[in-house]
Design an enzyme around this catalytic site. Structure first.
Site, PDB file in Angstrom:
ATOM      1  N   GLY A 239      46.125  -0.724 137.387  1.00 22.06           N
ATOM      2  CA  GLY A 239      46.237  -0.947 135.749  1.00 22.06           C
ATOM      3  C   GLY A 239      47.613  -1.971 135.595  1.00 22.06           C
ATOM      4  N   SER A 240      47.417  -3.174 135.038  1.00 19.88           N
ATOM      5  CA  SER A 240      48.531  -4.061 134.965  1.00 19.88           C
ATOM      6  C   SER A 240      48.127  -5.231 133.961  1.00 19.88           C
ATOM      7  CB  SER A 240      49.075  -4.132 136.353  1.00 19.88           C
ATOM      8  OG  SER A 240      47.834  -4.675 137.150  1.00 19.88           O
TER       9      SER A 240
END
Length: 231
Positions: free
Chosen positions: A189-190
């Site tokens: 997640g980013s």
């Protein structure tokens, strides 16, 4: 099962994911012996881990001047912003396009344009949700600058998110990348920020789904508002 169908389901894996997949498989096998419902849940998580680290081939558009998305995900922010000081892109705002990657997106990052890597800069930081605007300034990040043959520069910043704890950049200063070449990955997640050169306007809208190496973010030198373009 045909070869084409196999290719649709089975994807190459980024080397960074092999150890994680191995751990998930080992734990899953143990949990099947402990309690079958736990084994079912662990199997689902193992499949998710495999797809998280998938590294599929992409068909990169080859027309001159195209800037492609560096990441799979959704365009979460568009607007003027001063690039991170460590990139050396100046103190004036540039148009920033942010692509948010959920834990279900492919997290392999690709070069938006062809050029030489003239700067690589890592900066430690916090781990706010990558969807927030302040993540660009306060979260852990790694930026690269790509300098094209005509001297035009473009900045790309990998930003860690709420659950991301590792930014992987696989290129060093002096490397040359073709448009769509892989240059890194962020775990779990980013977000990717692209700082467009002056005089270039985005061709995307907030909420639009991007495919790394394929979806077009902008065309170099095209500064017309999106509403005035003829597709």
């Amino acid at each position: 099962m045909s070869v084409s169908l196999v290719g649709t389901v089975v994807k190459p894996i980024h080397p960074e994911g092999r150890k994680f997949i191995a751990i998930f498989i080992a734990v899953t096998l143990i949990l099947w012996f402990v309690w079958e419902p736990l084994g079912v849940i662990a199997t689902a998580l193992t499949i998710w881990c495999y797809y998280f680290f998938r590294d599929p081939d992409r068909t990169v558009p080859m027309d001159d001047g195209l800037i492609v998305s560096p990441a799979d995900g959704v365009v979460s922010l568009i607007g003027p912003a001063v690039p991170p000081v460590e990139l050396g892109l100046g103190a004036e705002p540039l148009t920033r396009v942010s692509v948010f990657m959920s834990v279900f997106d492919c997290h392999v990052n690709r070069a938006p344009v062809a050029g030489e890597v003239t700067a690589v800069a890592y900066r430690p930081g916090k781990f706010f949700s990558a969807e927030l605007d302040k993540a660009s300034e306060e979260n852990e990040r790694n930026g690269i600058v790509l300098t094209m043959d005509d001297g035009t520069r473009l900045g790309v910043v990998q930003i860690a998110g709420l659950v991301a704890r590792r930014i992987l950049c696989e290129v060093d200063q002096g490397a040359r990348l073709a448009r769509g070449d892989r240059f890194g990955l962020i775990r779990f997640g980013s977000r990717l920020d692209v700082y467009l050169p002056k005089g270039t306007a985005p061709r995307v809208s907030v909420g639009q789904v991007m495919t790394s190496g394929e979806s077009i973010l902008a065309i170099l030198g095209d500064a017309r508002p999106a509403t005035s373009r003829v597709e």
